[in-house]
Design a protein around this motif. Structure first.
Motif, PDB file in Angstrom:
ATOM      1  N   LYS A 218     -57.843 -47.019  17.825  1.00 11.41           N
ATOM      2  CA  LYS A 218     -57.451 -47.991  16.842  1.00 11.41           C
ATOM      3  C   LYS A 218     -56.870 -49.185  17.951  1.00 11.41           C
ATOM      4  O   LYS A 218     -57.171 -48.457  19.008  1.00 11.41           O
TER       5      LYS A 218
ATOM      6  N   CYS B 234     -59.895 -42.073  13.456  1.00 15.22           N
ATOM      7  CA  CYS B 234     -60.621 -43.696  14.239  1.00 15.22           C
ATOM      8  C   CYS B 234     -59.921 -44.549  15.239  1.00 15.22           C
ATOM      9  O   CYS B 234     -58.954 -43.560  15.634  1.00 15.22           O
TER      10      CYS B 234
ATOM     11  N   ALA C  62     -57.883 -51.941   6.705  1.00 17.34           N
ATOM     12  CA  ALA C  62     -59.181 -50.985   7.194  1.00 17.34           C
ATOM     13  C   ALA C  62     -58.452 -49.405   7.315  1.00 17.34           C
ATOM     14  O   ALA C  62     -58.841 -48.653   6.551  1.00 17.34           O
ATOM     15  N   LEU C  63     -57.072 -49.063   7.877  1.00 17.04           N
ATOM     16  CA  LEU C  63     -57.037 -47.965   8.228  1.00 17.04           C
ATOM     17  C   LEU C  63     -55.772 -47.356   7.058  1.00 17.04           C
ATOM     18  O   LEU C  63     -56.645 -46.015   6.690  1.00 17.04           O
TER      19      LEU C  63
ATOM     20  N   ILE D 186     -55.575 -58.784  11.908  1.00 15.95           N
ATOM     21  CA  ILE D 186     -54.912 -59.038  12.273  1.00 15.95           C
ATOM     22  C   ILE D 186     -53.939 -59.524  12.904  1.00 15.95           C
ATOM     23  O   ILE D 186     -54.350 -59.874  14.203  1.00 15.95           O
TER      24      ILE D 186
ATOM     25  N   ALA E 276     -53.615 -50.137  13.499  1.00 13.03           N
ATOM     26  CA  ALA E 276     -55.311 -51.230  12.498  1.00 13.03           C
ATOM     27  C   ALA E 276     -56.605 -50.369  13.951  1.00 13.03           C
ATOM     28  O   ALA E 276     -56.501 -49.564  14.185  1.00 13.03           O
ATOM     29  N   LEU E 277     -57.275 -50.680  13.111  1.00 12.25           N
ATOM     30  CA  LEU E 277     -58.575 -50.040  13.788  1.00 12.25           C
ATOM     31  C   LEU E 277     -58.597 -51.241  15.524  1.00 12.25           C
ATOM     32  O   LEU E 277     -58.196 -51.620  14.910  1.00 12.25           O
ATOM     33  N   ARG E 278     -59.167 -50.069  16.433  1.00 10.29           N
ATOM     34  CA  ARG E 278     -59.527 -51.035  17.453  1.00 10.29           C
ATOM     35  C   ARG E 278     -60.793 -52.607  17.439  1.00 10.29           C
ATOM     36  O   ARG E 278     -59.588 -53.010  18.211  1.00 10.29           O
ATOM     37  N   ASP E 279     -61.353 -52.660  16.053  1.00  5.07           N
ATOM     38  CA  ASP E 279     -61.891 -53.685  15.828  1.00  5.07           C
ATOM     39  C   ASP E 279     -61.812 -54.530  14.935  1.00  5.07           C
ATOM     40  O   ASP E 279     -62.873 -55.453  14.351  1.00  5.07           O
ATOM     41  N   GLU E 280     -60.936 -53.913  14.548  1.00  2.00           N
ATOM     42  CA  GLU E 280     -60.342 -54.810  12.752  1.00  2.00           C
ATOM     43  C   GLU E 280     -60.236 -55.752  13.277  1.00  2.00           C
ATOM     44  O   GLU E 280     -58.769 -56.269  14.646  1.00  2.00           O
TER      45      GLU E 280
ATOM     46  N   SER F 231     -52.832 -51.264   8.899  1.00  2.00           N
ATOM     47  CA  SER F 231     -53.628 -52.142   8.056  1.00  2.00           C
ATOM     48  C   SER F 231     -54.950 -52.366   7.249  1.00  2.00           C
ATOM     49  O   SER F 231     -54.600 -50.515   6.537  1.00  2.00           O
TER      50      SER F 231
END
Lengths: 447, 447
Positions: free
Chosen positions: B356, B354, B439-440, B381, B374-378, B437
């Protein structure tokens, strides 16, 4: 916006020098030191994991020397540094190389202290070549000398260059292919490098191609239909499962032709044996096996010695930067000025004064028996004289030599003439005799 | 004759790719695989002798991506390979990068598995960048990451690049200076590199200058008259005898100003102490001592720790090829396609799917406390988001970023924020925390 640029034009290469070359040139000019000088290019010590070096890049570099000059933009930049007089810069604008350059033909095996190249020219001309010639010769010599070991280890299995992404920048990647061609590689994945240096292009597929498809079977089927006889990369998920999918694909559709599979991770020897067994059992003995992934000459020699059924090797990282020996200690030394020998005092190092020639002797079977470093015009030395005049009075005297044609064939022939001790893979050097001629030995001991 | 050429124009860089990128592009085109993809650039393992890498070259490379294209000559060369359909080549002639590129600012310290750059674009656009981007980023990252260690070892003593002759080719030598500037070197001997990348030029004299004169005294006197305040190279014959000659020269002519002497062989620590004592005793405490010859960060740290009175260092070979770690294992991996995570199976390796973002946390004193991938839009964080959009829809979105201005200052600031364990010279890694993160971490364990 202002674009950052990667391009370096040949016309700018006179400026690819160390500042001290230019400040020394100005000092020579002010002092009137313009007698004829000879500089000699050689290396002092073989890396521990090399038994010889292949001299490469020196013919190409000598040809470039005849074209170097400073244009108005260069002179203006130099003026801005505040270190140069206008009258000197005017003289520098007229600077051209008018001397002679003798070189070994590219692809010649070369040993410690042997001259690759000798430059005979007015002092300021020979001096200015130093930094650039060393940079140019070092790259190709280091890369070719590593690559020829990989070729030797692979024996009759072809080796392909996959190293573009790991080499040190654009010029190394492109000109590296020239060195690979000289060293005897069979192909390169590098499109620009291969086209420019006339090396066959070679390529398979990346993991991203597999991953962009919903499943590996679909990816294999699509790629094999696009490129009959292609190579399929089988390790994205599980190597032997990948092999099974390739077999199933060929079983299901007799129209599909797969030329090879590529193994790119894991225990390559074991996987190759397993894959070979399964391909043969399924009736596909003609499907070849290509291996890549962190290979160098030692790993290849081990796979070959163990009889791994690998038909070709793709080699990148380790060969592309010559990781075990990324430099050699090339020197470009003033050895003669105004007709007198010049010699730096270097405890424990050999410095050989005067203009020289390198002779190589062969025994009755044509095998290399030893080298003699002699004075350029010393009579009565046995063997083939290897240094040849490529540039005379600032002009290329031999077009064919300037293009270094035949370098690859020269390497092939040289490998046949080398004593076996020079061809071994283990660390450590061979006892290859390199002697000084009587006149050179006398000069050294008297100086 | 036909001139061999070294020049590689920016306009030819689309062709500096691996053949399989182009065959994959043709396959994608035939299959209609043109959904949006994300590729992530990262490295897996720190070399044993690095505690961090400095991410360099990626902004410059991202800007170049917006200018890449194939011209008619390229298409004609590709047609000649026989591997490409005319309709595909017509499409390739229209190929332009229209996607987004997020990068770390150049000079950012970066750890294992952290994204340097993420490319979001139609599959065939993101795929094609792979080989070139890896080549470009690898060079500057490897060189800057070695050079910053040399700078750290030297402390407040300036370090100069003397490596042009040993670096791997023309592009490495010129663009290496860009990496050296980022890493905090004080100057370079490389004229073209220094002028192009705005690094002060620095230079002394070579042994050949001394040897071209009848004696060392005459050479010193002439050079010091040409260049008041210059540096004289004292080891051509005997270092301490050379120092005595410099002192005698200054004693004899009070008009002569010598800025420094350079030691280029022998036991640099002992010679520096002896030279310092003699210069001080003779009343020349202002004459500085520059040392060069086979230096790296460990030798410099040892000299500094032993209190050697050396005022500046000239460093070439070891730094110029990063000889202890000439490559890093950069990867450019497909991590998302058509909105779904993609993941290669690599036993023992971490692959993060994904798009990030990378976050860096600082403690109350401003010291780096750890990173989170982390995910780009998480949301939610903690820390500073380090990846920034440099290219949007194929256009440079931030001119200043494309030029990577401020990279040197970023390194200086980062070194101040680093825990001491990251700054040590010894082999071995620091315990710097890099976490995933929530989610990741969930995505990884479910995939």
């Amino acid at each position: 916006m202002r674009h950052p640029s990667y391009a370096i034009a040949d016309a700018d290469l006179a400026m690819l020098t160390d500042l001290y070359q230019l400040t020394m040139l100005q000092a020579y000019w002010v002092e009137g030191l313009q007698e004829r000088a000879t500089f000699s290019l050689f290396y002092r010590r073989l890396p521990a994991t090399r038994r010889f070096m292949l001299a490469c890049g020196q013919q190409y570099a000598a040809e470039l020397a005849t074209r170097l000059h400073f244009n108005d933009a260069h002179l203006a930049s130099l003026a801005e540094t505040g270190q140069f007089r206008d009258d000197f810069l005017a003289w520098l604008g007229q600077w051209r190389f008018t001397g002679d350059i003798w070189t070994l033909p590219e692809g010649t095996p070369v040993f410690e202290n042997e001259p690759f190249m000798e430059v005979d020219a007015p002092l300021a001309e020979a001096q200015l070549l130093e930094s650039l010639v060393m940079n140019l010769v070092q790259l190709e010599t280091v890369i070719a000398s590593k690559a020829v070991r990989v070729v030797l280890a692979a024996g009759d299995r072809p080796v392909m260059d996959f190293g573009l992404r790991r080499m040190h920048g654009i010029d190394a990647a492109v000109r590296g292919v020239r060195a690979y061609r000289t060293a005897g590689l069979a192909g390169t994945s590098n499109v620009l490098g291969g086209l420019r240096h006339e090396m066959p292009l070679s390529g398979t597929m990346a993991h991203s191609y597999i991953l962009a498809h919903d499943d590996e079977e679909a990816a294999f089927a699509a790629f094999a239909r696009h490129y009959p006889g292609t190579t399929l990369l089988v390790d994205t998920h599980d190597t032997l499962a990948g092999v099974a999918k390739v077999i199933a694909l060929m079983d299901a559709d007799p129209e599909i032709r797969v030329g090879a599979i590529r193994l790119d991770s894991g225990d390559l020897g074991t996987l190759a044996r397993e894959a070979r067994t399964r391909l043969d059992a399924a009736g596909y003995p003609e499907v070849r096996i290509v291996a890549s992934s962190g290979l160098d000459e030692w790993k290849i020699a081990e796979l070959v010695a163990a009889g791994a059924p690998i038909d070709a090797f793709g080699v990148g990282t380790e060969m592309g930067v010559s990781s075990d020996a990324p430099v050699i200690d090339l020197s470009y030394k003033l050895v003669e000025y105004a007709g007198t020998p010049r010699l730096k005092h270097s405890p424990g190092k050999i410095n050989l004064p005067c203009r020289k020639q390198l002779y190589r002797r062969q025994d009755a079977e044509g095998r290399y028996a030893g080298d003699i470093i002699a004075l350029r015009d010393e009579p009565g030395i046995e063997g083939e004289a290897l240094l040849r005049p490529l540039v005379r009075s600032g002009q290329v005297a031999d077009d064919e030599m300037a293009l270094a044609e035949g370098a690859r064939e020269r390497v092939t022939a040289a490998l046949r003439c080398m004593p076996e001790s020079l061809l071994r893979m283990e660390a450590g050097h061979a006892d290859y005799p390199v002697e000084l001629s009587p006149a050179l030995a006398r000069l050294r001991s008297s100086s």
